[in-house]
Design a protein around this motif. Structure first.
Motif, PDB file in Angstrom:
ATOM      1  N   LEU A   2       9.770  25.635  25.602  1.00 26.52           N
ATOM      2  CA  LEU A   2      10.558  24.697  26.281  1.00 26.52           C
ATOM      3  C   LEU A   2      10.085  23.248  25.918  1.00 26.52           C
ATOM      4  O   LEU A   2      11.180  22.417  26.397  1.00 26.52           O
ATOM      5  N   SER A   3       9.199  23.032  25.209  1.00 25.30           N
ATOM      6  CA  SER A   3       8.951  21.685  24.724  1.00 25.30           C
ATOM      7  C   SER A   3      10.207  21.187  23.763  1.00 25.30           C
ATOM      8  O   SER A   3      10.809  22.266  23.218  1.00 25.30           O
ATOM      9  N   PRO A   4      10.753  20.155  23.517  1.00 28.17           N
ATOM     10  CA  PRO A   4       9.943  19.109  24.381  1.00 28.17           C
ATOM     11  C   PRO A   4      10.607  18.504  25.769  1.00 28.17           C
ATOM     12  O   PRO A   4      10.628  17.366  26.426  1.00 28.17           O
ATOM     13  N   LEU A   5      11.143  19.569  26.685  1.00 34.19           N
ATOM     14  CA  LEU A   5      11.694  19.291  27.747  1.00 34.19           C
ATOM     15  C   LEU A   5      10.579  19.246  28.912  1.00 34.19           C
ATOM     16  O   LEU A   5      10.919  19.277  30.015  1.00 34.19           O
ATOM     17  N   VAL A   6       9.449  19.710  28.619  1.00 41.55           N
ATOM     18  CA  VAL A   6       8.168  19.643  29.586  1.00 41.55           C
ATOM     19  C   VAL A   6       7.216  18.872  28.855  1.00 41.55           C
ATOM     20  O   VAL A   6       7.144  18.443  27.569  1.00 41.55           O
ATOM     21  N   PRO A   7       6.420  17.814  29.630  1.00 39.18           N
ATOM     22  CA  PRO A   7       5.519  17.161  29.120  1.00 39.18           C
ATOM     23  C   PRO A   7       4.307  17.960  28.544  1.00 39.18           C
ATOM     24  O   PRO A   7       4.123  19.038  28.867  1.00 39.18           O
ATOM     25  N   SER A   8       3.511  17.378  27.512  1.00 31.77           N
ATOM     26  CA  SER A   8       2.512  17.823  27.060  1.00 31.77           C
ATOM     27  C   SER A   8       1.192  18.070  27.809  1.00 31.77           C
ATOM     28  O   SER A   8       0.709  19.310  27.582  1.00 31.77           O
ATOM     29  N   GLU A   9       1.207  17.430  28.849  1.00 31.54           N
ATOM     30  CA  GLU A   9       0.089  17.654  29.803  1.00 31.54           C
ATOM     31  C   GLU A   9       0.188  19.260  30.406  1.00 31.54           C
ATOM     32  O   GLU A   9      -0.562  19.810  30.601  1.00 31.54           O
ATOM     33  N   LEU A  10       1.480  19.317  30.867  1.00 33.41           N
ATOM     34  CA  LEU A  10       1.946  20.710  31.578  1.00 33.41           C
ATOM     35  C   LEU A  10       1.476  21.809  30.062  1.00 33.41           C
ATOM     36  O   LEU A  10       0.974  22.754  30.613  1.00 33.41           O
ATOM     37  N   ILE A  11       1.943  21.681  29.104  1.00 29.75           N
ATOM     38  CA  ILE A  11       1.688  22.703  28.270  1.00 29.75           C
ATOM     39  C   ILE A  11       0.201  22.892  28.096  1.00 29.75           C
ATOM     40  O   ILE A  11      -0.424  24.004  27.770  1.00 29.75           O
ATOM     41  N   ALA A  12      -0.740  21.963  28.216  1.00 33.12           N
ATOM     42  CA  ALA A  12      -2.136  21.875  28.190  1.00 33.12           C
ATOM     43  C   ALA A  12      -2.581  22.532  29.295  1.00 33.12           C
ATOM     44  O   ALA A  12      -3.572  23.375  29.200  1.00 33.12           O
ATOM     45  N   ASP A  13      -2.096  22.516  30.437  1.00 27.11           N
ATOM     46  CA  ASP A  13      -2.547  23.018  31.669  1.00 27.11           C
ATOM     47  C   ASP A  13      -2.415  24.666  31.448  1.00 27.11           C
ATOM     48  O   ASP A  13      -3.050  25.379  31.963  1.00 27.11           O
ATOM     49  N   CYS A  14      -1.087  25.088  30.994  1.00 24.79           N
ATOM     50  CA  CYS A  14      -0.949  26.467  30.724  1.00 24.79           C
ATOM     51  C   CYS A  14      -1.916  26.817  29.571  1.00 24.79           C
ATOM     52  O   CYS A  14      -2.326  28.257  29.762  1.00 24.79           O
ATOM     53  N   PHE A  15      -2.193  26.289  28.524  1.00 19.07           N
ATOM     54  CA  PHE A  15      -3.157  26.547  27.637  1.00 19.07           C
ATOM     55  C   PHE A  15      -4.592  27.105  28.146  1.00 19.07           C
ATOM     56  O   PHE A  15      -5.030  27.810  27.926  1.00 19.07           O
ATOM     57  N   GLU A  16      -4.703  25.985  28.974  1.00 19.64           N
ATOM     58  CA  GLU A  16      -6.174  26.232  29.411  1.00 19.64           C
ATOM     59  C   GLU A  16      -6.244  27.476  30.682  1.00 19.64           C
ATOM     60  O   GLU A  16      -7.288  28.009  30.450  1.00 19.64           O
ATOM     61  N   LEU A  17      -5.275  27.506  31.287  1.00 25.28           N
ATOM     62  CA  LEU A  17      -5.040  29.012  32.032  1.00 25.28           C
ATOM     63  C   LEU A  17      -5.215  30.075  30.873  1.00 25.28           C
ATOM     64  O   LEU A  17      -5.766  31.021  31.330  1.00 25.28           O
ATOM     65  N   ALA A  18      -4.423  30.019  29.901  1.00 22.12           N
ATOM     66  CA  ALA A  18      -4.314  31.062  29.114  1.00 22.12           C
ATOM     67  C   ALA A  18      -5.746  31.570  28.531  1.00 22.12           C
ATOM     68  O   ALA A  18      -5.980  32.762  28.325  1.00 22.12           O
ATOM     69  N   LYS A  19      -6.425  30.516  28.464  1.00 24.33           N
ATOM     70  CA  LYS A  19      -7.717  30.687  27.611  1.00 24.33           C
ATOM     71  C   LYS A  19      -8.648  31.399  28.716  1.00 24.33           C
ATOM     72  O   LYS A  19      -9.309  32.238  28.322  1.00 24.33           O
ATOM     73  N   GLU A  20      -8.608  31.063  29.873  1.00 19.79           N
ATOM     74  CA  GLU A  20      -9.428  31.595  30.971  1.00 19.79           C
ATOM     75  C   GLU A  20      -8.971  33.170  31.316  1.00 19.79           C
ATOM     76  O   GLU A  20      -9.781  33.989  31.366  1.00 19.79           O
ATOM     77  N   ILE A  21      -7.884  33.513  31.071  1.00 19.70           N
ATOM     78  CA  ILE A  21      -7.099  34.676  31.379  1.00 19.70           C
ATOM     79  C   ILE A  21      -7.386  35.655  30.029  1.00 19.70           C
ATOM     80  O   ILE A  21      -7.974  36.643  30.361  1.00 19.70           O
ATOM     81  N   ARG A  22      -7.388  35.001  28.806  1.00 18.77           N
ATOM     82  CA  ARG A  22      -7.860  35.977  27.728  1.00 18.77           C
ATOM     83  C   ARG A  22      -9.282  36.105  27.874  1.00 18.77           C
ATOM     84  O   ARG A  22      -9.720  37.422  27.293  1.00 18.77           O
ATOM     85  N   THR A  23     -10.008  35.370  28.186  1.00 24.39           N
ATOM     86  CA  THR A  23     -11.423  35.625  28.464  1.00 24.39           C
ATOM     87  C   THR A  23     -11.863  36.736  29.520  1.00 24.39           C
ATOM     88  O   THR A  23     -12.464  37.714  29.251  1.00 24.39           O
ATOM     89  N   LEU A  24     -11.102  36.685  30.384  1.00 24.48           N
ATOM     90  CA  LEU A  24     -11.134  37.867  31.511  1.00 24.48           C
ATOM     91  C   LEU A  24     -10.685  39.015  30.826  1.00 24.48           C
ATOM     92  O   LEU A  24     -11.262  40.209  31.016  1.00 24.48           O
TER      93      LEU A  24
END
Length: 299
Positions: free
Chosen positions: A218-240
């Motif tokens: 969806l970028s650039p229709l969403v701010p980069s901070e929101l993309i980073a939030d999603c990446f951080e969660l994806a990293k935790e999920i992939r770890t599990l």
């Protein structure tokens, strides 16, 4: 040619403010990635970061690049710093040309919105226990497994016995498509790409990891901070996801979560519920961004 825009609806970001956000974003991404090149050399795709950078088609440089999304005028800026859809108006202030984005992205925007909204509306299911990773190696020779440099904790027969004992109920096509031929008939669902909108459900680890995919698409229709939030969660999920897998993860310094035991399955569900809540909040933010953009198209 840029699209006409009501500049009175835009918020001015002074140079010092957007530059501080840009710097903070880059530092956050660097922290989340860690030394991914060194991990790639040591572990290949087995590292959590390398998997995310490979499985999801969004490069580190794209992830590090900050942009504020729609609704802002940037002071003392150049469009090249933010991406191809940013333009400078006659007074030198830089903004996102939302009209140009929507002209190119309408079809994908509608598809993503439909998927996100339908997933959010579906009842969560917490009983899969990460069996998708086990089904990917079910009754397969070790050399044929997807992560064949990692041994199976329980061996081939022990792994197959766990799959036979527990119900396999995977709703996510991008996990199901990697099931072994012997495992696919065991799945209670037979998801396809065409039925993804009917099957993705909001407790699924892969669907919640994919919130990151839809954010950057969806970028650039969403701010980069929101993309980073999603990446951080994806990293935790992939770890599990890896901890709950059948692999021996000693070489990549991960402790297994033994879903073959009742205690392990209970712990898995505790993590899953946490991810369900957090991904749900991020998904709703993306749905809102989609609806805001579609509203500008009169849809």
């Amino acid at each position: 040619m840029t699209s006409a825009v009501d500049r009175s609806a835009l918020t001015l970001l002074p140079h010092h403010e957007w530059r501080a956000r840009q710097t903070a974003h880059a530092a956050r991404i660097d922290s989340l990635l860690g030394d991914h090149l060194a991990k790639r050399a040591k572990h290949g795709r087995q590292s959590i970061e390398e998997f995310l950078l490979t499985y999801y088609n969004f490069r580190p440089a794209q992830l590090r690049r900050w942009q504020p999304g729609p609704g802002f005028l940037l002071e003392d800026a150049t469009p090249e710093e933010f991406g191809p859809y940013y333009v400078a108006d006659d007074d030198g202030l830089v903004r996102l040309d939302v009209g140009a984005v929507l002209e190119r992205r309408r079809e994908s925007l509608e598809w993503i919105h439909r998927l996100l909204a339908s997933t959010a509306a579906r009842a969560p299911h917490f009983g899969c226990f990460g069996m998708h990773e086990w089904a990917m190696v079910y009754r397969q020779q070790p050399a044929e497994t997807r992560h064949n440099i990692l041994p199976l904790r329980l061996g081939a027969e022990g792994t197959a016995a766990v799959v036979d004992q527990l119900t396999v109920r995977c709703s996510h096509f991008d996990a199901f498509r990697f099931f072994t031929p012997a495992a696919k008939p065991l799945n209670l669902l037979q998801p396809t790409r065409d039925t993804q909108h009917e099957h993705d459900q909001p407790a699924c680890l892969h669907a919640n990891m994919d919130v990151y995919r839809w954010a950057y698409k969806l970028s650039p229709l969403v701010p980069s901070e929101l993309i980073a939030d999603c990446f951080e969660l994806a990293k935790e999920i992939r770890t599990l996801d890896m901890r709950a897998s059948p692999y021996d993860l000693t070489t990549i310094n991960l402790e297994p979560l033994m879903v073959e035991t009742p205690d392990g399955r209970a712990e898995y569900v505790r993590f899953q519920r946490n991810f369900f809540e957090r991904a749900g909040e991020l998904r709703q933010q993306l749905v809102g961004r989609c609806e805001q953009a579609l509203g500008q198209l009169g849809l």
